[in-house]
Design an enzyme around this catalytic site. Structure first.
Site, PDB file in Angstrom:
ATOM      1  N   CYS A  75       7.914   7.512  47.200  1.00  0.00           N
ATOM      2  CA  CYS A  75       9.046   6.858  47.850  1.00  0.00           C
ATOM      3  C   CYS A  75       8.763   6.493  49.303  1.00  0.00           C
ATOM      4  O   CYS A  75       9.109   5.391  49.745  1.00  0.00           O
ATOM      5  CB  CYS A  75      10.278   7.763  47.781  1.00  0.00           C
ATOM      6  SG  CYS A  75      11.712   7.137  48.689  1.00  0.00           S
ATOM      7  N   CYS A  89      15.901  14.174  45.508  1.00  0.00           N
ATOM      8  CA  CYS A  89      17.175  13.622  45.973  1.00  0.00           C
ATOM      9  C   CYS A  89      17.979  12.968  44.867  1.00  0.00           C
ATOM     10  O   CYS A  89      19.200  12.852  44.975  1.00  0.00           O
ATOM     11  CB  CYS A  89      16.930  12.626  47.101  1.00  0.00           C
ATOM     12  SG  CYS A  89      16.107  11.091  46.587  1.00  0.00           S
TER      13      CYS A  89
END
Length: 362
Positions: free
Chosen positions: A102, A201
């Site tokens: 990410c 997350c």
């Protein structure tokens, strides 16, 4: 897009989740006289309820801080780049770290894009690490933060220099997380005592990663537990439930402590052994990245140096040398054997406290 020379050096775009770390980063940046612009990333394509709750948390803190907040929906790119990789790696019997994927491809790319649109020179996050210019590497690099327990340089190793040279990491100099909480508390902000963010997350606290995999259609069939010779020891519940080094939850008895020492996805087998079987003094990494060469090529200056290497996020760094390097892979040899390097995790190389690069463990 604005040219770099026209960007405002008094402006900074900060990744703002609403957590205590990014909040403290905002306060520290404001104390330096910078105009802080918050950026919230929406990654929750599958669950609008979670997205709305997370975004509200970030907006509430931005309001308390008195700063503007941008919300950018990156959920489609996040799904394609990060989540699909996460799902695929587990089907291969590997253990991915989604932050590694990410950060360069989604988070920091978006920070740069918004900074350019806002005419801001700087970007920032609440990571516990440092960004600085290295004389040795002749480029801007990530360095370990002062807080060894919280150091997050490991997850930033794939950032290109063009991001790092505009990056401020305010928490890199902070030695104690309690100091951060007290700092936020002293500014009367509502999230000073909020718990730390979960490790992944996009998976809520109520779910395990295996629950998430099942929801996303990852089918993990039963197979055999085997020993190093291939002798069948029992039945496992699917390879996605296991990682190299695991002891708990195996559901098998062999008369002594049993550990996962290998995963053979092709044969759908989990290899069981003893703790001593988990130690090795060499690992192979591939799909490497190095800042100073901005490529997979190991800089020649480090080919014969004594370096340090982390084989997982929370591991201590260990002294090592490069035994072999090609365009396809690198063989790292440690001074002391390391326990349970897990395929799919990253091995990150350091010279002193400077990140030089790394790759994925095979």
């Amino acid at each position: 897009m604005n040219s770099k020379n026209n960007l405002d050096y008094k402006k900074v775009v900060l990744g703002l989740s609403g957590g205590v770390d990014s909040t403290a980063a905002a306060l520290l940046l404001k104390s330096k006289g910078l105009e802080v612009i918050g950026l919230y990333f929406n990654v929750h394509k599958q669950d609008k309820r979670i997205e709305e709750k997370s975004r509200k948390k970030a907006q509430d803190i931005a309001d308390e801080l008195g700063i503007k907040l941008h919300t950018v929906d990156v959920s489609d790119d996040f799904e394609e780049c990060v989540i699909n990789n996460f799902l695929l790696e587990y089907t291969k019997g590997r253990t991915p770290n989604p932050c590694i994927i990410c950060n360069p491809n989604i988070k920091f790319k978006t920070l740069i894009d918004v900074a350019n649109s806002e005419n801001a020179h700087y970007i920032a996050t609440g990571h516990y690490a440092k960004a600085m210019y290295s004389q040795k590497q002749n480029c801007h690099v990530i360095c370990m933060g002062e807080n060894e327990k919280k150091d997050q340089s490991y997850v930033l190793y794939r950032l290109p220099e063009c991001y790092i040279m505009r990056l401020i990491l305010p928490l890199g100099e902070v030695e104690n997380k309690d100091a951060i909480r007290n700092f936020v508390r002293n500014h009367n902000l509502s999230n000073a005592d909020a718990k730390d963010s979960q490790e992944i997350c996009f998976i809520t606290d109520e779910k395990s990663y295996t629950d998430y995999l099942k929801e996303r259609g990852v089918d993990s069939k039963e197979g055999n537990f085997v020993d190093s010779t291939g002798r069948v020891l029992g039945t496992h519940k699917g390879i996605v439930h296991y990682t190299v080094g695991q002891r708990r939850g195996l559901g098998i008895t062999i008369g002594k402590p049993a550990f996962v020492t290998g995963i053979n996805s092709g044969a759908n087998e989990i290899v069981i052994g003893e703790n001593t079987d988990l130690f090795t003094d060499t690992i192979k990494i591939s799909n490497c990245y190095f800042q100073s060469s901005n490529s997979k090529t190991l800089p020649e200056v480090f080919s014969k140096e004594v370096l340090r290497c982390k084989i997982r996020y929370k591991a201590a760094s260990a002294f090592c040398r490069i035994r072999e390097f090609t365009d396809d892979h690198i063989i790292i040899e440690f001074n002391q054997k390391q326990r349970a390097p897990a395929p799919g995790q990253s091995a990150v190389l350091y010279c002193d406290d400077e990140v030089i690069g790394g790759g994925f463990i095979e």
